[in-house]
Design an enzyme around this catalytic site. Sequence first.
Site, mmCIF file in Angstrom:
data_model
loop_
_atom_site.group_PDB
_atom_site.id
_atom_site.type_symbol
_atom_site.label_atom_id
_atom_site.label_comp_id
_atom_site.label_asym_id
_atom_site.label_seq_id
_atom_site.Cartn_x
_atom_site.Cartn_y
_atom_site.Cartn_z
ATOM 1 C CG ASP A 1 11.471 51.090 38.134
ATOM 2 O OD1 ASP A 1 11.706 50.215 39.200
ATOM 3 O OD2 ASP A 1 11.165 50.402 36.765
ATOM 4 C CG ASP B 1 18.914 46.663 40.983
ATOM 5 O OD1 ASP B 1 17.864 45.598 40.838
ATOM 6 O OD2 ASP B 1 19.263 46.606 41.428
#
Length: 265
Positions: A11, A130
């Site tokens: 990330d 998500d």
Amino acid sequence: MLRPRIIVCLDVQDGRVVKGTNFVELRDVGDPVELARRYEEEGADEVVFLDISASHEGRGTLLDTVRRTAEVLFIPLTVGGGVRSEDDMNALLRAGADKVSVNSGAVRDPDVLTRGARLFGSQCVVASIDARWMDEGPGGPGWYHHTHGGRRPTDLEVVEWARECARRGAGEILLTSMDRDGVRTGYDLELTAAVADAVDIPVIASGGAGEASHLRDGFTQGNADAVLLAGILHDGLTTVTELKGALEGWGIPVRPGAQAGGGSR
């Protein structure tokens, strides 16, 4: 049949790899190029590079960082963040990505998955979902898809949205449990199995890995084709080599470790 894969997630925010819990409380854990090289040497099957603030900031993925990361890898690299069009996909593929992950852009324009699959092949198009459980969701209790790095809930029920992404041409689904992200209590096996059983494309389980048994359960109980992990590697609690050894001991036919290397692919 494809062997189960272990995928490492980077990330990235402002050119640095970060990690948090439930998508918040982010902390710096290192340089993406150096971490990508290390995890390939340990035997990672793939690397996922997610520019987690690109959609929220209304910009494209940081191409220079992607290019520098791709140059040191021989294993597949998936890149996502701020992908809104097939032009964005093309730019990332030209920068060295093997696959492109689309999240917020697919909600805004679902046909971007179809156009991308037609131009580059469905194997290059990853639908990133998500998921967060909502007791009072738009359609009642259930898992709902969130966009913009998990900041914005949608009215898209996760299993049905996964089916739609597959119908639109996505070749793979990256499924992240926001509720489990960073907590290291194991993948959400119920969520993962629900999606994996609903689509005929590979599903990557993400969010919650804390030990080797969690990876095993992701494959055997969550029916995942691949598992994604980050924090336990970034913090030095284990290595990909150790995790693969444990999985082999349980009879999970993981791929042999990649040969150490580097340089342009």
